[in-house]
Design an enzyme around this catalytic site. Sequence first.
Site, PDB file in Angstrom:
ATOM      1  N   GLU B  45      42.342  39.593  37.117  1.00  8.80           N
ATOM      2  CA  GLU B  45      41.898  38.637  38.169  1.00  8.80           C
ATOM      3  C   GLU B  45      40.452  38.992  38.801  1.00  8.80           C
ATOM      4  OE1 GLU B  45      46.362  37.995  40.363  1.00  8.80           O
ATOM      5  OE2 GLU B  45      44.531  38.755  41.497  1.00  8.80           O
ATOM      6  N   ASP B  56      41.808  38.464  53.447  1.00 10.20           N
ATOM      7  CA  ASP B  56      41.474  39.502  52.880  1.00 10.20           C
ATOM      8  C   ASP B  56      41.327  40.701  54.104  1.00 10.20           C
ATOM      9  OD1 ASP B  56      41.700  39.407  49.984  1.00 10.20           O
ATOM     10  OD2 ASP B  56      39.974  38.146  50.411  1.00 10.20           O
ATOM     11  N   TYR B 171      52.690  34.112  42.186  1.00  8.07           N
ATOM     12  CA  TYR B 171      52.019  35.343  42.846  1.00  8.07           C
ATOM     13  C   TYR B 171      52.823  35.424  44.100  1.00  8.07           C
ATOM     14  CZ  TYR B 171      48.547  38.739  44.531  1.00  8.07           C
ATOM     15  OH  TYR B 171      47.622  39.603  45.026  1.00  8.07           O
TER      16      TYR B 171
END
Lengths: 404, 266
Positions: B45, B56, B171
């Site tokens: 990735e 994040d 995911y």
Amino acid sequence: MNAQTPNSFRNQPDERGHFGQFGGRYVAETLMPLILDLEQEYRKAKADPAFQAEFDDLLEHYVGRPSPLYFAPRLTEELGGAQVWFKRDELNHTGAHKINNCIGQILLAMRMGKTRIIAETGAGQHGVATATVCARFGLPCVIFMGATDVERQKPNVFRMKLLGAEVVPVTAGAGTLKDAMNEALRDWVANVHNTFYIIGTAAGPHPYPELVRDFQSVIGKEARAQMLNRIGRLPDLLVAAIGGGSNAIGLFHPFLDDASVKMLGVEAAGHGLDKEHAASLAGGRPGILHGNKTYLLQDEDGQITEGHSISAGLDYPGIGPEHSWLKEIGRVDYTSVTDKEALDGFQLLCRTEGIIPALEPAHAIAAVKKVAPTMGKDQIILANLCGRGDKDIFSVAEHLGVSL
Amino acid sequence: MSRLSNAFAKGRPALVTFVTGGDPTPDATASILDALVEGGADVIELGMPFTDPMADGPAIQLANLRSLGAGTKTADILRIASEFRARHPEVPLVLMGYANPMTIRGADWFAAECVKAGVDGVICVDIPPEEDPELGPALRTAGVSLIRLATPTTDHARLPAVLEGSSGFLYYVSVAGITGMQQAAQASIDEAVARIKASAAIPVAVGFGVRTPEQAEAIAKVADGVVVGSALVDLVAKHGADAAGPVKELTAALAAAVHSARKGAL
């Protein structure tokens, strides 16, 4: 012919939370179920007379509404054109329009069983308003504030702490409002089970732009009724400053279907539109940030650029999605004024009316100063005085070269 | 079979690794990506840097800032991707990032650039199924996998919507939170993966908070793949342009743990 629903500018957003191409729900999957819950709960609350009654009661007895509608005689005389009126939302408890929305959202939070409140703040007005309602209802409150803003808004930081809130300085990025919003979103994702995020402006993922607008529409609903009551007619022009745009949409929305009423939103042109500024509509392009599609200050790669304004409440690189839509369809005109013009507007109102405005509505006053002389004396401008200026006297003194 | 489906059809769990493109500089990324491949990663990735990485944690936020500070442009990311493809014809490469940089020139433009650069899939953090028209149709038309995220808040009723139109792999974000922070309890991961695998026709990879070979091994016992990002990004932060060696070392340890996780059981 059968009765038809008339065309209206007041039936946005659509069922997916879009205002034309703008708005929407661009959030991480973790938040999506909560966003959908919030929308459902808001629909129920909106239809629940008990919810509305509690909201109205708090606005009347805690916030001090309705706020006055005030004709400004000396300012009108000085400008020599249209009659200038102000909606006095700076007289609300906590000194700005922000509290209207916070009351609505904390009632929703409690309805949803949430036990912890978070919020972002730029100038600190929304942080103070959020800390205020949290104290009022006894809920723990965490306010995310850019480290730069913590420095330039010390009195508001102290106010929030007095009110029992925890203020978290955010050092990421430039340490201003957008960075505070990023950090609030990160906290929310990690604490989604018990936490309600009170967003301060009419932006973010659906249903926030809609519900913030609805809670702030008390401004326009009151003003419309007050105008009709006082002089038996509607104003010719509404004027309001725009950062995210919650005070402006709150004033404008109830008038959107009154064809005779023109509207002017005033963005912050900072040092000038060719230099650093915070005018997303004038200098930005549509893009996706903080959960919605709207006009953003950004580079050719879609990287977000920092906004600048003398007013910490306006230096956000985006704008509420409904404003992007209203601009695109042409229902509302948008203009911008510089830091310098806003400072002049600030002093003008102090001198002519004995009212110290916040730097945010000083932008609206600067626009009024330009447009009033071009209008007839029988015409009426209604501007939103969305905050008082006590919080700004230190930065104004600095800009005027006065040491306190 | 596509490169992505091959990566999950080796008869063992796959190691999926993430680094931010352009961190510490656009020129340094190639050696770091090569280190991931040499260390044994099955899927790469490549993070597209963004000014406002809302999902994040601190490690990847700082990586985004280092990359943008080094002047990384979208064109650099696409160049890094196509050069990777030339060096590694068989290793699947996925771009991961945020909606605005991906859609600012139009979704069709982005999908076409992905195809040109040999990118196999795209993970966009802030486009949920509800906003699929923003990017999904363009990627599917171009034959690029749209890899969606499922989270602990994605319940049984919602899961079909997440799976609809997604491909490559799913995911699973094991914690409600941001990247690189705490790891979820293994029991909750086991339960969630079993639940999701019952509905998903595509492989399920698990990430967020996975830092060590031991954690990776435990997850690989139940999941089709394990995603590691922040721990690798931390090495890039520490070693800068010389990160290839340490990155390869950690990747090799992770790969050994993931690839052998089910051997004892078989």
